[in-house]
Design a protein around this motif. Structure first.
Motif, PDB file in Angstrom:
ATOM      1  N   ASP A 129     -17.252 -16.832  38.664  1.00  0.00           N
ATOM      2  CA  ASP A 129     -17.419 -17.138  37.238  1.00  0.00           C
ATOM      3  C   ASP A 129     -18.781 -17.739  36.917  1.00  0.00           C
ATOM      4  OD1 ASP A 129     -15.007 -16.199  36.485  1.00  0.00           O
ATOM      5  OD2 ASP A 129     -14.153 -18.143  35.864  1.00  0.00           O
ATOM      6  N   HIS A 130     -19.418 -18.306  37.958  1.00  0.00           N
ATOM      7  CA  HIS A 130     -20.700 -18.967  37.737  1.00  0.00           C
ATOM      8  C   HIS A 130     -21.704 -18.065  37.010  1.00  0.00           C
ATOM      9  CE1 HIS A 130     -24.565 -20.857  38.670  1.00  0.00           C
ATOM     10  NE2 HIS A 130     -23.878 -21.980  38.748  1.00  0.00           N
ATOM     11  N   GLN A 131     -21.626 -16.756  37.326  1.00  0.00           N
ATOM     12  CA  GLN A 131     -22.552 -15.795  36.722  1.00  0.00           C
ATOM     13  C   GLN A 131     -22.498 -15.852  35.188  1.00  0.00           C
ATOM     14  OE1 GLN A 131     -21.656 -11.710  37.651  1.00  0.00           O
ATOM     15  NE2 GLN A 131     -23.486 -10.960  36.614  1.00  0.00           N
ATOM     16  N   PHE A 132     -21.289 -16.010  34.644  1.00  0.00           N
ATOM     17  CA  PHE A 132     -21.137 -15.969  33.185  1.00  0.00           C
ATOM     18  C   PHE A 132     -21.478 -17.310  32.550  1.00  0.00           C
ATOM     19  CE2 PHE A 132     -18.028 -13.139  35.220  1.00  0.00           C
ATOM     20  CZ  PHE A 132     -18.635 -11.937  34.886  1.00  0.00           C
ATOM     21  N   ILE A 133     -21.280 -18.384  33.340  1.00  0.00           N
ATOM     22  CA  ILE A 133     -21.599 -19.700  32.796  1.00  0.00           C
ATOM     23  C   ILE A 133     -23.109 -19.871  32.684  1.00  0.00           C
ATOM     24  CG2 ILE A 133     -21.430 -22.186  33.222  1.00  0.00           C
ATOM     25  CD1 ILE A 133     -18.704 -21.634  34.521  1.00  0.00           C
ATOM     26  N   GLU A 134     -23.828 -19.373  33.692  1.00  0.00           N
ATOM     27  CA  GLU A 134     -25.287 -19.508  33.691  1.00  0.00           C
ATOM     28  C   GLU A 134     -25.983 -18.324  33.029  1.00  0.00           C
ATOM     29  OE1 GLU A 134     -27.854 -21.417  34.749  1.00  0.00           O
ATOM     30  OE2 GLU A 134     -26.690 -23.162  35.371  1.00  0.00           O
ATOM     31  N   ASN A 135     -25.194 -17.290  32.664  1.00  0.00           N
ATOM     32  CA  ASN A 135     -25.779 -16.054  32.157  1.00  0.00           C
ATOM     33  C   ASN A 135     -26.826 -15.503  33.125  1.00  0.00           C
ATOM     34  OD1 ASN A 135     -24.460 -15.274  29.807  1.00  0.00           O
ATOM     35  ND2 ASN A 135     -25.427 -16.962  28.678  1.00  0.00           N
ATOM     36  N   THR A 136     -26.455 -15.423  34.372  1.00  0.00           N
ATOM     37  CA  THR A 136     -27.360 -14.905  35.385  1.00  0.00           C
ATOM     38  C   THR A 136     -27.493 -13.394  35.208  1.00  0.00           C
ATOM     39  OG1 THR A 136     -26.563 -16.616  36.865  1.00  0.00           O
ATOM     40  CG2 THR A 136     -27.767 -14.793  37.861  1.00  0.00           C
ATOM     41  N   GLU A 137     -28.740 -12.939  35.258  1.00  0.00           N
ATOM     42  CA  GLU A 137     -28.975 -11.516  35.052  1.00  0.00           C
ATOM     43  C   GLU A 137     -29.230 -10.863  36.409  1.00  0.00           C
ATOM     44  OE1 GLU A 137     -32.521  -8.717  33.483  1.00  0.00           O
ATOM     45  OE2 GLU A 137     -32.449 -10.779  32.717  1.00  0.00           O
ATOM     46  N   ILE A 138     -28.325  -9.947  36.778  1.00  0.00           N
ATOM     47  CA  ILE A 138     -28.469  -9.275  38.071  1.00  0.00           C
ATOM     48  C   ILE A 138     -29.508  -8.172  37.952  1.00  0.00           C
ATOM     49  CG2 ILE A 138     -27.287  -7.804  39.756  1.00  0.00           C
ATOM     50  CD1 ILE A 138     -26.493 -10.678  39.943  1.00  0.00           C
ATOM     51  N   LYS A 139     -30.575  -8.285  38.779  1.00  0.00           N
ATOM     52  CA  LYS A 139     -31.613  -7.252  38.740  1.00  0.00           C
ATOM     53  C   LYS A 139     -31.282  -6.105  39.667  1.00  0.00           C
ATOM     54  CE  LYS A 139     -35.938  -8.068  38.684  1.00  0.00           C
ATOM     55  NZ  LYS A 139     -37.093  -8.514  39.484  1.00  0.00           N
ATOM     56  N   GLU A 140     -30.769  -6.477  40.831  1.00  0.00           N
ATOM     57  CA  GLU A 140     -30.426  -5.449  41.809  1.00  0.00           C
ATOM     58  C   GLU A 140     -29.154  -5.901  42.513  1.00  0.00           C
ATOM     59  OE1 GLU A 140     -33.884  -3.733  44.312  1.00  0.00           O
ATOM     60  OE2 GLU A 140     -34.674  -5.479  43.252  1.00  0.00           O
ATOM     61  N   GLY A 141     -28.376  -4.931  42.967  1.00  0.00           N
ATOM     62  CA  GLY A 141     -27.181  -5.253  43.732  1.00  0.00           C
ATOM     63  C   GLY A 141     -26.093  -5.837  42.857  1.00  0.00           C
ATOM     64  N   ARG A 142     -25.420  -6.907  43.328  1.00  0.00           N
ATOM     65  CA  ARG A 142     -24.295  -7.471  42.590  1.00  0.00           C
ATOM     66  C   ARG A 142     -24.291  -8.986  42.751  1.00  0.00           C
ATOM     67  NH1 ARG A 142     -20.654  -9.231  46.269  1.00  0.00           N
ATOM     68  NH2 ARG A 142     -20.662  -8.328  48.344  1.00  0.00           N
ATOM     69  N   PHE A 143     -23.362  -9.637  42.047  1.00  0.00           N
ATOM     70  CA  PHE A 143     -23.216 -11.076  42.194  1.00  0.00           C
ATOM     71  C   PHE A 143     -22.111 -11.338  43.233  1.00  0.00           C
ATOM     72  CE2 PHE A 143     -22.284 -15.447  40.669  1.00  0.00           C
ATOM     73  CZ  PHE A 143     -23.588 -15.935  40.675  1.00  0.00           C
ATOM     74  N   ILE A 144     -21.909 -12.596  43.585  1.00  0.00           N
ATOM     75  CA  ILE A 144     -20.814 -12.990  44.476  1.00  0.00           C
ATOM     76  C   ILE A 144     -19.487 -12.606  43.815  1.00  0.00           C
ATOM     77  CG2 ILE A 144     -19.688 -14.969  45.586  1.00  0.00           C
ATOM     78  CD1 ILE A 144     -22.584 -14.499  46.550  1.00  0.00           C
ATOM     79  N   ASN A 145     -18.560 -11.989  44.564  1.00  0.00           N
ATOM     80  CA  ASN A 145     -17.268 -11.651  43.956  1.00  0.00           C
ATOM     81  C   ASN A 145     -16.101 -12.276  44.730  1.00  0.00           C
ATOM     82  OD1 ASN A 145     -16.784  -9.998  46.195  1.00  0.00           O
ATOM     83  ND2 ASN A 145     -17.558  -8.162  45.151  1.00  0.00           N
ATOM     84  N   GLN A 146     -14.911 -12.035  44.194  1.00  0.00           N
ATOM     85  CA  GLN A 146     -13.722 -12.686  44.763  1.00  0.00           C
ATOM     86  C   GLN A 146     -13.482 -12.278  46.217  1.00  0.00           C
ATOM     87  OE1 GLN A 146     -12.187 -15.113  42.993  1.00  0.00           O
ATOM     88  NE2 GLN A 146     -11.086 -15.552  44.890  1.00  0.00           N
TER      89      GLN A 146
END
Lengths: 409, 248
Positions: A129-146
């Motif tokens: 969920d951190h990605q949405f709280i910080e509004n992290t923009e993924i440039k390549e690949g993916r974010f950490i997932n479950q």
């Protein structure tokens, strides 16, 4: 109906009375120019302000722990409160409908290296969920997932600047980065407009960090966003309730301000909104003020022009001009001059904003701009005002007895 | 009071204008100034009439009413068989354009238009095409001897030339009646006679001319003198015309 002769008459009048046309045009150009510049500056201020808050969610709540300052329920003061996974789950379950996103967080400092490049970075171990709280923009690949969390995989997502520092010109995605002696696979690269330090972070699944750094289930900090549908008061009530429930859970005195600290951004958000509202009102007042000044200016000029042309109107009437033709010749002339002058003012205004924009950044004015449609509506307002302001004196002049008009010197 | 009687049963087709019992007063503060106190006047086709009188006698007011530049309070005014009464502005503009030509003391040319454009202006209001009206305007400018000055602005012309442009303009729309308000008032005597020669030539060609003047020598160049005093006609006499040609 297109009447070439009428237009010829009008353009001759504009062309032969250049001083008059230029003066009235200047008023309109100047009003539009001021309008564009002032509005642009105000918008620039607004942009600066917006940027200062980045694109982080404004409905965030931070939950931190510390040592107790007072004894409570038979427990001594100075006890250290430590959040665990179960506390994370407790908040998640207890406030299901109030919490939008939630993440735990563990911070570590690591020595990272790739081949010969080495540097020190902060690792932030988090939930997806951190990605949405910080509004992290993924440039390549993916974010950490479950999946990463479930399998405690050794994967990381690195900031854009980490890639730049360690991987130089090469791609980091898919490579292994060494963090304090342990290799992690890079599954994503992110960007964040929160500044350079945000882009020098390394994200890691929280479970991986828990296993690697101490084999426990400790969480340093919990960050969540509340449901955006909650209003200010509801949001405060929510965070107060969260505080008291956590204090109960850890047997902390209700008056203890250090053991459990819940910081709700709603207070700041409210301040931001008030400031934004004030700024918007100032912009509106500025815009309206300039427009009114322009309207007054063009009205004065129209009255003056009709006065100046009274004798000509009388002559034309004596030669057989109908009142209607008199009114239309004055009005169309006014509209043409206002339109052209308004357009010139608009172009100059845009030019000034474009040229001075970069230099103004130092004065808290970022990207000053005005939407074209807004300026066009402002110009149309001026044209209408000019036409209305010109209509009445023109109408009156067209109805004066010709002999009175001719005698007017 | 000497009023020339008008015989009402003598309906003459040649009558250019007929005025009966015309009154006009202007409000001055609370009271009003009675300027025309019952004017009766008939002008026949082809006449050249001078209206004389001291200032304040009402002569200009009379001319303006005849020219539909002003309205009478009461009385009848028939222009070429057409009763002029309660005209809308639009209708008045149409009649002025069709029936009347004006010559003013101060010329009243439009200062940003050339001589040719000034002469062509009444034709523009008649809805004539550009080419036609320029040709016609050029023709009339030629008649007053200003062909070479057609593209000059009024400020580049002498007083006499300006008045000749004004005459050409008054004639351009081929009016039935030419009205002149002190046409020589702003000119020296030499130029005045020159202008009077043009006006006499026009009258010789058959144009009816009504002229306000306070100069005896100019009035004597007309064929009939109407003298006004205090808003009534004191005297109305036919005279032997003095030709302006001999002074030019």
């Amino acid at each position: 109906m297109f009447d070439l002769d009428l237009w010829r008459e009008i353009f001759q009048s504009i062309n032969k009375n250049r001083v008059r046309s230029l003066l009235s045009g200047f008023t309109v150009s100047f009003a539009i120019l001021l309008f564009v510049i002032l509005f642009g500056i105000a918008n620039g201020l607004k942009n600066t302000f917006k940027e200062a808050f980045g694109n982080d969610a404004l409905n965030r709540v931070f939950v931190n722990s510390g040592r107790t300052v007072s004894a409570s329920e038979g427990l001594q003061a100075g006890r250290r409160i430590q959040f665990k996974n179960e506390d994370y789950n407790f908040i998640k379950d207890e406030f299901q409908d109030k919490v939008e996103f939630i993440t735990g967080q563990i911070n570590k400092n690591v020595n990272a290296s790739f081949r010969n490049e080495k540097n020190n970075y902060n690792v932030r171990a988090i939930h997806p969920d951190h990605q949405f709280i910080e509004n992290t923009e993924i440039k390549e690949g993916r974010f950490i997932n479950q999946n990463d969390l479930n399998n405690t995989t050794k994967v990381v997502v690195i900031g854009r600047l980490v890639e730049e520092d360690l991987f130089l010109q090469t791609k980091a995605l898919g490579k292994y980065i060494n963090l304090s002696g342990i290799p992690y696979k890079i599954v994503g690269v992110f960007a964040d407009d929160g500044g350079d330090s945000e882009e020098r972070l390394i994200y890691m699944p929280i479970t991986t960090a828990q296993r690697v750094y101490g084999n426990n289930d400790d969480i340093d900090q919990i960050t969540l966003t509340y449901n955006p549908e909650l209003n200010y008061d509801q949001a405060l009530a929510f965070s107060n309730l969260l505080t008291s429930k956590l204090k109960d859970r850890f047997s902390v005195s209700a008056t203890d301000q250090r053991a459990i600290r819940v910081h709700n951004l709603a207070t700041e958000a409210k301040r931001v909104n008030i400031f934004n509202l004030a700024l918007t009102s100032i912009i509106l007042i500025i815009g309206l003020g300039t427009l009114i000044a322009g309207v007054v200016g063009i009205s004065n000029i129209m009255i003056f022009i009709v006065k100046e042309r009274t004798k000509e109107i009388g002559i034309r009437k004596a030669l057989g001009a109908s009142p209607r033709s008199i009114v239309s010749i004055i009005l169309i002339e006014c509209i043409i001059v206002t339109t052209i002058a308004g357009y010139v003012g608009l172009l100059i205004g845009f030019g000034v904003l474009k040229l001075s924009g970069p230099g103004l950044a130092a004065y808290m004015i970022k990207d000053p701009y005005v939407s074209t449609s807004l300026v066009i509506s402002a110009t149309i307002t001026l044209i209408l005002a000019g036409a209305i302001a010109g209509y009445f004196p023109a109408k009156r002049a067209s109805n004066i007895k010709p002999i009175v008009a001719i005698r007017n010197e | 009071m000497i009023v020339k009687p008008i015989s009402y049963n003598d309906i003459n087709v040649n009558k250019m204008l007929e005025i009966r019992n015309l009154h006009k007063s202007y409000p001055i503060g609370d009271s009003s100034l009675h300027v025309l106190k019952g004017i009766n006047l008939t002008v026949e086709d082809g006449e050249m009439v001078a209206i004389m009188g001291s200032s304040g006698s009402g002569k200009s007011t009379l001319l303006n009413i005849i020219g539909m530049l002003d309205e009478a309070d009461s009385g009848e005014y028939i222009l070429d068989g057409l009763p002029i009464k309660n005209l809308t502005e639009k209708k008045a503009a149409l009649y002025r354009n069709k029936f009347l030509g004006f010559i003013f003391q101060s010329f009243n040319l439009i200062n940003y238009k050339t001589a040719l454009e000034n002469v062509a202006l009444p034709l523009y209001y008649q809805g004539m095409s550009r080419k036609e009206r320029q040709e016609l305007a050029m023709f009339h400018l030629g008649k007053v001897g200003l062909t070479e000055w057609s593209h000059h602005l009024p400020k580049e012309l002498s007083g006499g030339q300006k008045q000749r442009v004004a005459i050409a303009r008054a004639l351009a729309a081929n009016p039935k009646l030419l009205l002149a308000d002190e046409p020589t008032g702003a000119l020296d005597s030499g130029t005045s006679y020159e202008i009077m020669k043009f006006i006499q030539d026009l009258n010789d060609e058959g144009k009816t001319i009504l002229m306000v003047t306070h100069e005896e020598d100019i009035a004597n160049m007309c064929k009939r003198i109407v003298r006004l005093r205090d808003g009534v006609i004191m005297e109305d006499t036919k005279i032997t015309q003095v030709r302006a040609q001999q002074y030019v």
